[in-house]
Motif scaffolding. Structure first.
Motif, PDB file in Angstrom:
ATOM      1  N   VAL A   1     -13.264   8.584   4.890  1.00 28.79           N
ATOM      2  CA  VAL A   1     -13.144   7.127   4.976  1.00 28.79           C
ATOM      3  C   VAL A   1     -12.293   6.598   3.821  1.00 28.79           C
ATOM      4  N   VAL A   2     -12.520   7.114   2.628  1.00 26.15           N
ATOM      5  CA  VAL A   2     -11.766   6.651   1.456  1.00 26.15           C
ATOM      6  C   VAL A   2     -10.295   7.071   1.547  1.00 26.15           C
ATOM      7  N   LEU A   3     -10.047   8.330   1.909  1.00 25.79           N
ATOM      8  CA  LEU A   3      -8.673   8.832   1.935  1.00 25.79           C
ATOM      9  C   LEU A   3      -7.830   8.149   3.007  1.00 25.79           C
ATOM     10  N   GLN A   4      -8.409   7.912   4.189  1.00 28.59           N
ATOM     11  CA  GLN A   4      -7.625   7.218   5.216  1.00 28.59           C
ATOM     12  C   GLN A   4      -7.307   5.793   4.783  1.00 28.59           C
ATOM     13  N   ALA A   5      -8.208   5.176   4.013  1.00 30.53           N
ATOM     14  CA  ALA A   5      -7.954   3.819   3.514  1.00 30.53           C
ATOM     15  C   ALA A   5      -6.824   3.823   2.484  1.00 30.53           C
ATOM     16  N   VAL A   6      -6.809   4.837   1.609  1.00 35.00           N
ATOM     17  CA  VAL A   6      -5.738   4.949   0.603  1.00 35.00           C
ATOM     18  C   VAL A   6      -4.393   5.133   1.293  1.00 35.00           C
ATOM     19  N   LEU A   7      -4.349   6.000   2.291  1.00 35.74           N
ATOM     20  CA  LEU A   7      -3.098   6.236   3.013  1.00 35.74           C
ATOM     21  C   LEU A   7      -2.681   4.996   3.806  1.00 35.74           C
ATOM     22  N   PHE A   8      -3.647   4.286   4.351  1.00 34.40           N
ATOM     23  CA  PHE A   8      -3.364   3.049   5.080  1.00 34.40           C
ATOM     24  C   PHE A   8      -2.762   2.013   4.135  1.00 34.40           C
ATOM     25  N   GLY A   9      -3.313   1.927   2.925  1.00 33.08           N
ATOM     26  CA  GLY A   9      -2.753   1.007   1.941  1.00 33.08           C
ATOM     27  C   GLY A   9      -1.339   1.393   1.548  1.00 33.08           C
ATOM     28  N   ALA A  10      -1.112   2.696   1.325  1.00 38.71           N
ATOM     29  CA  ALA A  10       0.222   3.168   0.940  1.00 38.71           C
ATOM     30  C   ALA A  10       1.249   2.873   2.021  1.00 38.71           C
ATOM     31  N   ALA A  11       0.825   2.955   3.277  1.00 40.87           N
ATOM     32  CA  ALA A  11       1.748   2.700   4.385  1.00 40.87           C
ATOM     33  C   ALA A  11       2.229   1.261   4.412  1.00 40.87           C
ATOM     34  N   HIS A  12       1.506   0.359   3.735  1.00 36.74           N
ATOM     35  CA  HIS A  12       1.854  -1.062   3.758  1.00 36.74           C
ATOM     36  C   HIS A  12       2.539  -1.518   2.480  1.00 36.74           C
ATOM     37  N   TYR A  13       3.056  -0.571   1.695  1.00 37.07           N
ATOM     38  CA  TYR A  13       3.737  -0.932   0.448  1.00 37.07           C
ATOM     39  C   TYR A  13       4.913  -1.875   0.702  1.00 37.07           C
ATOM     40  N   ALA A  14       5.624  -1.608   1.802  1.00 39.10           N
ATOM     41  CA  ALA A  14       6.781  -2.454   2.129  1.00 39.10           C
ATOM     42  C   ALA A  14       6.451  -3.438   3.248  1.00 39.10           C
ATOM     43  N   GLY A  15       5.177  -3.707   3.444  1.00 32.06           N
ATOM     44  CA  GLY A  15       4.767  -4.602   4.529  1.00 32.06           C
ATOM     45  C   GLY A  15       4.706  -6.050   4.080  1.00 32.06           C
ATOM     46  N   PHE A  16       3.809  -6.788   4.715  1.00 33.50           N
ATOM     47  CA  PHE A  16       3.631  -8.205   4.370  1.00 33.50           C
ATOM     48  C   PHE A  16       2.128  -8.471   4.294  1.00 33.50           C
ATOM     49  N   PRO A  17       1.552  -8.586   3.085  1.00 33.05           N
ATOM     50  CA  PRO A  17       2.194  -8.627   1.782  1.00 33.05           C
ATOM     51  C   PRO A  17       2.653  -7.244   1.341  1.00 33.05           C
ATOM     52  N   SER A  18       3.533  -7.215   0.340  1.00 29.29           N
ATOM     53  CA  SER A  18       4.151  -5.969  -0.091  1.00 29.29           C
ATOM     54  C   SER A  18       3.750  -5.623  -1.517  1.00 29.29           C
ATOM     55  N   GLY A  19       4.270  -4.479  -1.981  1.00 29.60           N
ATOM     56  CA  GLY A  19       4.040  -4.065  -3.351  1.00 29.60           C
ATOM     57  C   GLY A  19       2.624  -3.574  -3.590  1.00 29.60           C
ATOM     58  N   ILE A  20       2.249  -3.499  -4.862  1.00 29.60           N
ATOM     59  CA  ILE A  20       0.928  -3.010  -5.244  1.00 29.60           C
ATOM     60  C   ILE A  20      -0.168  -3.908  -4.679  1.00 29.60           C
ATOM     61  N   ILE A  21       0.067  -5.221  -4.713  1.00 31.39           N
ATOM     62  CA  ILE A  21      -0.932  -6.148  -4.166  1.00 31.39           C
ATOM     63  C   ILE A  21      -1.117  -5.893  -2.675  1.00 31.39           C
ATOM     64  N   GLY A  22      -0.015  -5.708  -1.958  1.00 33.22           N
ATOM     65  CA  GLY A  22      -0.105  -5.437  -0.526  1.00 33.22           C
ATOM     66  C   GLY A  22      -0.828  -4.141  -0.241  1.00 33.22           C
ATOM     67  N   MET A  23      -0.565  -3.108  -1.060  1.00 34.67           N
ATOM     68  CA  MET A  23      -1.263  -1.835  -0.889  1.00 34.67           C
ATOM     69  C   MET A  23      -2.762  -1.995  -1.111  1.00 34.67           C
ATOM     70  N   PHE A  24      -3.126  -2.745  -2.149  1.00 31.93           N
ATOM     71  CA  PHE A  24      -4.546  -2.946  -2.445  1.00 31.93           C
ATOM     72  C   PHE A  24      -5.231  -3.707  -1.320  1.00 31.93           C
ATOM     73  N   MET A  25      -4.588  -4.762  -0.844  1.00 30.12           N
ATOM     74  CA  MET A  25      -5.182  -5.556   0.231  1.00 30.12           C
ATOM     75  C   MET A  25      -5.332  -4.731   1.503  1.00 30.12           C
ATOM     76  N   ALA A  26      -4.269  -3.997   1.871  1.00 27.77           N
ATOM     77  CA  ALA A  26      -4.331  -3.182   3.083  1.00 27.77           C
ATOM     78  C   ALA A  26      -5.322  -2.036   2.922  1.00 27.77           C
TER      79      ALA A  26
END
Length: 280
Positions: free
Chosen positions: A215-240
């Motif tokens: 559960v934790v690892l899929q969430a980390v990878l899901f966040g990383a996949a949204h680095y260039a999303g909306f929102p983007s960057g570290i904040i976007g990764m954390f939110m996703a």
């Protein structure tokens, strides 16, 4: 989706007790995480060399999965390999995004279902079951959507980011058509994301390392996949990533991905419409 009578069985736990894993389980889990990383790295038509390198690494990981003879890793490879191939071919060849997205939603799943005909790789897609509505699902889903919308609005108003290509195209349309475009995107894009993160990665990682790490690892990878999303960057990764963690918990509790898909669609639609309204 499967019927209620065909609900997903409980997530399989790692065969070891405590936190100790066998060498095969350690290698299998590591290979699976590496495959997940290759699936979430950005693909750009401006950097075809980088994509080829990632593709070569993914190919080596798939070969490694076959040598490990771990059904969990092989199932993950059978899905992630075509997923990466569809994205790489579509983006580098300049295909319309809609065509690439449809292929990504259909081809990897088709390959996994075909592979699942082999007795050694069953069950291939237990997560396709729609699962059951748990008592906390409605309020947890609503809280996730509201929190995501509030956080997105605050971030967009503070940062005033340059919208992505898709949002830029929607901004040229009348508001009503732009909202329809957002809703269409919200319905389709979560299909492959839920199959990859809450489906394949969560289920197969749980098979070798247990449910909580999965559960934790899929969430980390899901966040990383949204680095260039909306929102983007570290904040976007954390939110996703936080969002992915909640969806992962809901997936485990419900026994299927229908609930997580519906929450994902709703959140995407709300976030997309807010983005259009704020940046229009």
């Amino acid at each position: 989706m499967a019927s209620e009578a065909e609900e997903s069985p409980p997530l399989r736990q790692a065969t070891t007790t405590g936190t100790a894993f066998t060498r095969t389980e350690t290698l299998a889990g590591t290979c699976m995480v590496a495959l997940g990383i290759s699936a979430v790295l950005p693909i750009s038509a401006e950097a075809p060399g980088r994509t080829m390198i990632v593709g070569a690494v993914a190919g080596l990981l798939i070969i490694t999965a076959c040598f490990l003879r771990s059904p969990a890793v092989i199932r993950a490879a059978v899905f992630i390999g075509p997923l990466f191939g569809c994205f790489a071919t579509g983006i580098l060849s300049g295909w319309p995004p809609a065509v690439t997205t449809v292929l990504v939603c259909v081809l990897p799943l088709g390959c996994l279902l075909l592979a699942g005909r082999s007795t050694a790789l069953r069950p291939a897609t237990p997560w396709l079951a729609r699962g059951s509505l748990t008592p906390e699902a409605p309020w947890l889903g609503l809280a996730t959507v509201l929190f995501s919308a509030a956080a997105l609005t605050a971030w967009a108003l503070a940062v005033r980011p340059e919208p992505g290509e898709y949002l830029q195209e929607l901004r040229r349309l009348p508001l009503g058509l732009a909202i329809l475009g957002i809703v269409a995107f919200a319905l389709v894009n979560p299909v492959w994301e839920e199959m990859l993160f809450r489906g394949v990665l969560l289920t197969e990682l749980a098979a070798v390392w247990g449910t909580r790490p999965a559960v934790v690892l899929q969430a980390v990878l899901f966040g990383a996949a949204h680095y260039a999303g909306f929102p983007s960057g570290i904040i976007g990764m954390f939110m996703a990533g936080t969002w992915g963690l909640v969806l992962g918990i809901m997936r485990v509790r419900s026994g299927g991905i229908l609930i997580t898909y519906l929450v994902h669609v709703t959140a995407n639609a709300v976030i997309g419409i807010l983005a259009v309204l704020i940046l229009h």
